[in-house]
Write an enzyme that holds these catalytic residues in place. Structure first.
Site, PDB file in Angstrom:
ATOM      1  CE  LYS A 156      -3.695   2.582   2.432  1.00 12.78           C
ATOM      2  NZ  LYS A 156      -4.775   2.324   3.914  1.00 12.78           N
ATOM      3  CG  ASP A 203     -12.576   5.807   5.993  1.00 10.91           C
ATOM      4  OD1 ASP A 203     -14.041   5.763   5.626  1.00 10.91           O
ATOM      5  OD2 ASP A 203     -11.930   5.387   4.932  1.00 10.91           O
TER       6      ASP A 203
HETATM    7  P1  ADP Z   1      -7.452   3.703   1.435  1.00 12.86           P
HETATM    8  O1  ADP Z   1      -6.862   4.109   2.095  1.00 12.86           O
HETATM    9  O2  ADP Z   1      -7.290   4.192  -0.165  1.00 12.86           O
HETATM   10  O3  ADP Z   1      -9.110   3.850   0.909  1.00 12.86           O
HETATM   11  P2  ADP Z   1      -7.291   0.163   1.587  1.00 12.86           P
HETATM   12  O4  ADP Z   1      -6.888   0.187   2.170  1.00 12.86           O
HETATM   13  O5  ADP Z   1      -9.240   0.489   1.815  1.00 12.86           O
HETATM   14  O6  ADP Z   1      -6.990   2.353   1.112  1.00 12.86           O
HETATM   15  O7  ADP Z   1      -7.453  -0.418  -0.096  1.00 12.86           O
HETATM   16  C1  ADP Z   1      -7.904   0.276  -0.788  1.00 12.86           C
HETATM   17  C2  ADP Z   1      -9.052  -1.016  -1.381  1.00 12.86           C
HETATM   18  O8  ADP Z   1      -7.827  -2.126  -1.933  1.00 12.86           O
HETATM   19  C3  ADP Z   1     -10.094  -2.257  -0.767  1.00 12.86           C
HETATM   20  O9  ADP Z   1     -10.854  -1.054  -1.246  1.00 12.86           O
HETATM   21  C4  ADP Z   1      -9.152  -3.314  -0.740  1.00 12.86           C
HETATM   22  O10 ADP Z   1      -9.880  -3.339  -1.694  1.00 12.86           O
HETATM   23  C5  ADP Z   1      -8.224  -3.843  -1.356  1.00 12.86           C
HETATM   24  N1  ADP Z   1      -7.123  -4.083  -0.387  1.00 12.86           N
HETATM   25  C6  ADP Z   1      -6.168  -3.441   0.428  1.00 12.86           C
HETATM   26  N2  ADP Z   1      -6.020  -3.784   1.203  1.00 12.86           N
HETATM   27  C7  ADP Z   1      -6.145  -5.335   1.233  1.00 12.86           C
HETATM   28  C8  ADP Z   1      -5.258  -6.511   1.421  1.00 12.86           C
HETATM   29  N3  ADP Z   1      -4.240  -6.431   2.513  1.00 12.86           N
HETATM   30  N4  ADP Z   1      -6.005  -7.544   0.487  1.00 12.86           N
HETATM   31  C9  ADP Z   1      -6.895  -7.441  -0.216  1.00 12.86           C
HETATM   32  N5  ADP Z   1      -7.581  -6.498  -0.419  1.00 12.86           N
HETATM   33  C10 ADP Z   1      -7.109  -5.471  -0.530  1.00 12.86           C
HETATM   34 MG    MG Z   2     -10.006   2.462   2.291  1.00 12.64          MG
END
Ligand code: ADP
Ligand code: MG
Length: 398
Positions: A124, A229
């Site tokens: 991320k 959130d």
């Molecule tokens: P943001 O802060 O931009 O909202 P997130 O951490 O919520 O970022 O991640 C955005 C999207 O990426 C999530 O809604 C999910 O679909 C996917 N995602 C994030 N982390 C994971 C993970 N560890 N495994 C699978 N999908 C993930």
């Molecule tokens: Mg998110």
């Protein structure tokens, strides 16, 4: 801004030293003067080697030349910061290759990466300050007043805070991804094989999933925390299939929570507002999507507050301060996240009644859309995890 790792393999170890020097210089200089880069890089080949590396880095956009009245110099770009973070993950053998982008949050990029053994994980990349897309003019004005350095600083803070909480929650047995590493504005975690609740159109028993989600809110509260959130994008739902003795198949749903940079303490001045907002978000979603209304009112903040730390439960709200965050850092990050929420609300207002994932699931700007037309990115955003992995290793990584 999209992560493109193609140039990574062509960087020599001197280039990495110079890139690192620009990063070091950025701590005290908005624009890092060339002589300072030379001094910090201390290449064996001398100044001419540094200049060669500077051109190479500028050419692929990892640093950018800034001409000022007082002096000329360079600043690190987001791309440069991405490369430094990936370089660190690669040196520590956390990441070997980078694959598809599986998510573009408003303020992050989510990529599938793999380690040496081929095991897939998630990277991320925090991009706080990247408020773009169908932006209204006021956002652009707001962006103008922000310099790149503060974006990087805030993105770093977001990654640090998210990683600290992911660790604490994981240790306490909460259903969250396994935190694997953090560098600069990025974190690496386990890949959860599940869809966000947002993409699930039907569940066998909405009442039971609802109860699980509410009990997670209460369990967090008892440890002193509010997610902040807690919505259908930040809850992934795993399907666990099992077969009983008679050969009958059944599916149980297991929620996994993600996205922690905005978590707040139950002691926060606005704790009640955040708590209620998380609860109402779930209620609203269950009503709209599954036509489900709970029979019980609540849960209420005042009751949850009484459970904080009860029976010796570990308080996790102190985690962030314990991990080296100063009050100023927390305040800076909170202010940035609040600004982001205000902008998001403005955007979501227009799409309030849209329940179709495909219509508003893709938040990309048109410019980025075009970029994706090239051979590397075309399959990146379709949500399918399988794809080509781009190996990172370079001559510089010895
Ligand atoms: P943001 O802060 O931009 O909202 P997130 O951490 O919520 O970022 O991640 C955005 C999207 O990426 C999530 O809604 C999910 O679909 C996917 N995602 C994030 N982390 C994971 C993970 N560890 N495994 C699978 N999908 C993930
Ligand atoms: Mg998110």
């Amino acid at each position: 801004m999209k992560l493109d790792t193609r140039a990574m393999r062509h960087l020599a170890s001197e280039d990495w030293r110079v890139l690192t020097a620009v990063e070091m210089g950025s701590k005290n200089h908005e624009i890092v003067p060339t002589p300072l880069i030379e001094k910090l890089a201390r290449l064996r080949g001398g100044v001419s080697g540094v200049h060669r590396s500077i051109s190479a880095l500028a050419k692929v956009g990892l640093i950018a030349r800034v001409k000022e009245a007082k002096y000329d110099g360079y600043r690190l770009t987001y791309g440069g910061l991405d490369y430094l973070a990936l370089h660190t993950h690669a040196s520590r053998k956390v990441v070997y290759s980078v694959g598809n982008r599986i998510g573009v949050g408003k303020e992050s990029d989510i990529m599938v990466v793999a380690d040496h053994s081929g095991k897939q994980c998630v990277l991320k990349i925090h991009r706080l300050g990247r408020i773009s897309f169908r932006t209204v003019k006021s956002n652009r004005d707001y962006l103008k007043n922000r310099n790149a350095q503060s974006w990087m600083y805030l993105s770093r803070l977001a990654a640090m805070k998210e990683y600290a909480f992911m660790n604490a929650l994981h240790e306490e047995g909460f259903p969250v991804p396994v935190p694997l590493a953090q560098s600069r504005h990025t974190i690496v975690m386990s890949l959860i094989d599940a869809f966000p609740l947002r993409q699930i159109s039907e569940v066998p028993d909405p009442a039971s999933l609802y109860a699980d989600l509410i009990s997670l809110i209460l369990r967090l509260a008892s440890h002193g925390l509010i997610h902040g959130d807690y919505n259908e994008f930040n809850i992934l739902v795993k399907e666990i299939k099992s077969t009983d003795e008679d050969g009958k198949e059944s599916v149980t749903l297991e929620p996994v929570i993600i996205d922690f940079p905005q978590m707040v303490s139950m002691e926060h001045v606005n704790a009640e507002m955040y708590f209620d907002r998380d609860v109402n978000c779930i209620k609203r979603f269950f009503l709209r999507r599954f036509h489900f209304t709970p029979t019980q009112p609540g849960p209420f903040f005042k009751d949850a507050k009484k459970t904080v730390g009860k029976g010796g439960l570990k308080r996790l709200d102190a985690t962030v301060e314990a991990s080296g965050f100063t009050k100023k850092m927390l305040k800076d990050l909170e202010a940035a996240i609040k600004e982001k929420e205000t902008v998001n609300e403005g955007q979501e207002g227009a799409e309030e009644d849209e329940d179709d994932y495909d219509e508003d699931g893709d938040e990309e700007s048109e410019e980025e859309e075009e970029e994706d037309g090239d051979d590397d990115g075309s399959e990146a955003d379709d949500g399918e995890g399988e794809g080509r992995q781009e190996a990172l290793l370079t001559g510089g990584l010895s």
